[in-house]
Motif scaffolding. Structure first.
Motif, PDB file in Angstrom:
ATOM      1  N   HIS A 162       0.860  -1.180   0.000  1.00 47.95           N
ATOM      2  CA  HIS A 162       0.000   0.000   0.000  1.00 47.95           C
ATOM      3  C   HIS A 162       0.899   1.233   0.000  1.00 47.95           C
ATOM      4  CE1 HIS A 162      -3.332  -2.675   0.799  1.00 47.95           C
ATOM      5  NE2 HIS A 162      -2.626  -3.189   1.789  1.00 47.95           N
ATOM      6  N   ILE A 163       0.817   2.012  -1.059  1.00 47.28           N
ATOM      7  CA  ILE A 163       1.655   3.189  -1.207  1.00 47.28           C
ATOM      8  C   ILE A 163       0.783   4.417  -0.978  1.00 47.28           C
ATOM      9  CG2 ILE A 163       3.124   4.479  -2.802  1.00 47.28           C
ATOM     10  CD1 ILE A 163       3.487   1.606  -4.162  1.00 47.28           C
ATOM     11  N   HIS A 164       1.114   5.160   0.060  1.00 46.96           N
ATOM     12  CA  HIS A 164       0.337   6.340   0.442  1.00 46.96           C
ATOM     13  C   HIS A 164       0.975   7.583  -0.165  1.00 46.96           C
ATOM     14  CE1 HIS A 164      -1.786   3.787   3.301  1.00 46.96           C
ATOM     15  NE2 HIS A 164      -0.601   3.305   3.626  1.00 46.96           N
ATOM     16  N   LEU A 165       0.214   8.290  -0.975  1.00 48.53           N
ATOM     17  CA  LEU A 165       0.712   9.504  -1.621  1.00 48.53           C
ATOM     18  C   LEU A 165       0.492  10.711  -0.717  1.00 48.53           C
ATOM     19  CD1 LEU A 165      -0.616   8.969  -5.272  1.00 48.53           C
ATOM     20  CD2 LEU A 165       1.578   8.283  -4.289  1.00 48.53           C
ATOM     21  N   ASP A 166       1.373  11.684  -0.838  1.00 48.70           N
ATOM     22  CA  ASP A 166       1.229  12.922  -0.069  1.00 48.70           C
ATOM     23  C   ASP A 166       0.112  13.774  -0.686  1.00 48.70           C
ATOM     24  OD1 ASP A 166       2.346  14.010  -2.376  1.00 48.70           O
ATOM     25  OD2 ASP A 166       4.082  14.867  -1.373  1.00 48.70           O
ATOM     26  N   PRO A 167      -0.250  14.899  -0.053  1.00 46.12           N
ATOM     27  CA  PRO A 167      -1.367  15.696  -0.585  1.00 46.12           C
ATOM     28  C   PRO A 167      -1.189  16.134  -2.041  1.00 46.12           C
ATOM     29  CG  PRO A 167      -0.891  16.371   1.649  1.00 46.12           C
ATOM     30  CD  PRO A 167       0.193  15.399   1.265  1.00 46.12           C
ATOM     31  N   MET A 168       0.009  16.593  -2.404  1.00 45.37           N
ATOM     32  CA  MET A 168       0.210  17.040  -3.782  1.00 45.37           C
ATOM     33  C   MET A 168       0.181  15.856  -4.750  1.00 45.37           C
ATOM     34  SD  MET A 168       3.117  19.456  -5.552  1.00 45.37           S
ATOM     35  CE  MET A 168       3.306  20.353  -4.054  1.00 45.37           C
ATOM     36  N   GLY A 169       0.815  14.751  -4.385  1.00 48.42           N
ATOM     37  CA  GLY A 169       0.798  13.553  -5.222  1.00 48.42           C
ATOM     38  C   GLY A 169      -0.613  13.017  -5.401  1.00 48.42           C
ATOM     39  N   SER A 170      -1.396  13.053  -4.330  1.00 47.09           N
ATOM     40  CA  SER A 170      -2.790  12.603  -4.391  1.00 47.09           C
ATOM     41  C   SER A 170      -3.615  13.498  -5.309  1.00 47.09           C
ATOM     42  CB  SER A 170      -3.407  12.610  -2.985  1.00 47.09           C
ATOM     43  OG  SER A 170      -2.763  11.685  -2.150  1.00 47.09           O
ATOM     44  N   PHE A 171      -3.403  14.804  -5.185  1.00 41.67           N
ATOM     45  CA  PHE A 171      -4.116  15.770  -6.027  1.00 41.67           C
ATOM     46  C   PHE A 171      -3.824  15.498  -7.499  1.00 41.67           C
ATOM     47  CE2 PHE A 171      -4.217  19.943  -8.182  1.00 41.67           C
ATOM     48  CZ  PHE A 171      -5.531  20.311  -7.923  1.00 41.67           C
ATOM     49  N   VAL A 172      -2.545  15.323  -7.828  1.00 43.47           N
ATOM     50  CA  VAL A 172      -2.143  15.082  -9.212  1.00 43.47           C
ATOM     51  C   VAL A 172      -2.678  13.738  -9.700  1.00 43.47           C
ATOM     52  CG1 VAL A 172      -0.174  14.712 -10.748  1.00 43.47           C
ATOM     53  CG2 VAL A 172      -0.106  16.555  -9.060  1.00 43.47           C
ATOM     54  N   TRP A 173      -2.563  12.694  -8.875  1.00 41.17           N
ATOM     55  CA  TRP A 173      -3.020  11.353  -9.271  1.00 41.17           C
ATOM     56  C   TRP A 173      -4.497  11.388  -9.693  1.00 41.17           C
ATOM     57  CZ3 TRP A 173      -0.744   6.865 -10.410  1.00 41.17           C
ATOM     58  CH2 TRP A 173      -1.555   5.723 -10.512  1.00 41.17           C
ATOM     59  N   CYS A 174      -5.311  12.093  -8.931  1.00 39.84           N
ATOM     60  CA  CYS A 174      -6.747  12.164  -9.235  1.00 39.84           C
ATOM     61  C   CYS A 174      -7.028  12.945 -10.516  1.00 39.84           C
ATOM     62  CB  CYS A 174      -7.497  12.789  -8.071  1.00 39.84           C
ATOM     63  SG  CYS A 174      -7.549  11.736  -6.598  1.00 39.84           S
ATOM     64  N   LEU A 175      -6.103  13.815 -10.927  1.00 43.56           N
ATOM     65  CA  LEU A 175      -6.294  14.604 -12.141  1.00 43.56           C
ATOM     66  C   LEU A 175      -5.836  13.886 -13.406  1.00 43.56           C
ATOM     67  CD1 LEU A 175      -5.097  18.103 -10.899  1.00 43.56           C
ATOM     68  CD2 LEU A 175      -7.457  17.379 -11.332  1.00 43.56           C
ATOM     69  N   ILE A 176      -5.080  12.810 -13.260  1.00 42.44           N
ATOM     70  CA  ILE A 176      -4.600  12.077 -14.435  1.00 42.44           C
ATOM     71  C   ILE A 176      -5.797  11.413 -15.112  1.00 42.44           C
ATOM     72  CG2 ILE A 176      -3.170  10.169 -15.254  1.00 42.44           C
ATOM     73  CD1 ILE A 176      -1.298  10.744 -12.877  1.00 42.44           C
ATOM     74  N   ASP A 177      -6.098  11.870 -16.324  1.00 41.92           N
ATOM     75  CA  ASP A 177      -7.279  11.359 -17.028  1.00 41.92           C
ATOM     76  C   ASP A 177      -6.982  10.920 -18.459  1.00 41.92           C
ATOM     77  OD1 ASP A 177      -6.885  13.792 -18.263  1.00 41.92           O
ATOM     78  OD2 ASP A 177      -8.840  14.617 -17.729  1.00 41.92           O
TER      79      ASP A 177
END
Length: 116
Positions: A57-72
């Motif tokens: 389980h790899i936990h992303l930081d706030p900025m990484g999480s924000f970017v990950w959700c935007l990858i479309d």
């Protein structure tokens, strides 16, 4: 593609795509966790003898999480960087270097590919 064409390609123009085999979830806090299945002979050996997990389980930081959700699969890194700057402001500095490194790491682990 020739050497000169490869060199002239701007990394920020690349369009990231999440790979399908990566399962992920968003916690209530908005942070993303990537679930990576550990497959292969070495991993099976480590699971059996060293009690290593079948899924990491790899936990992303706030900025990484924000970017990950935007990858479309339609936004390039440059347009993603504008959204990151809008969301995080100076906390994202140095923005382009940071995002380039982030996408390089995601790609090296096979979490994303780039649209051709």
């Amino acid at each position: 593609m020739s050497q000169t064409e490869k060199k002239s390609e701007n990394y920020l123009d690349r369009i990231p795509i999440r790979t399908e085999h990566i399962h992920w979830s968003v916690e209530e806090s908005g942070l993303v966790t990537l679930d990576v299945e550990n497959k292969g002979v070495f991993h099976r050996f480590a699971q059996k003898f060293f009690h290593k997990p079948k899924v990491s389980h790899i936990h992303l930081d706030p900025m990484g999480s924000f970017v990950w959700c935007l990858i479309d699969g339609s936004r390039d890194i440059l347009s993603l960087s504008a959204l990151v700057k809008e969301q995080f402001g100076e906390k994202a500095s140095p923005l382009y270097e940071r995002l380039s490194k982030y996408f390089h790491i995601l790609h090296s682990y096979g979490f994303i590919t780039f649209k051709k």
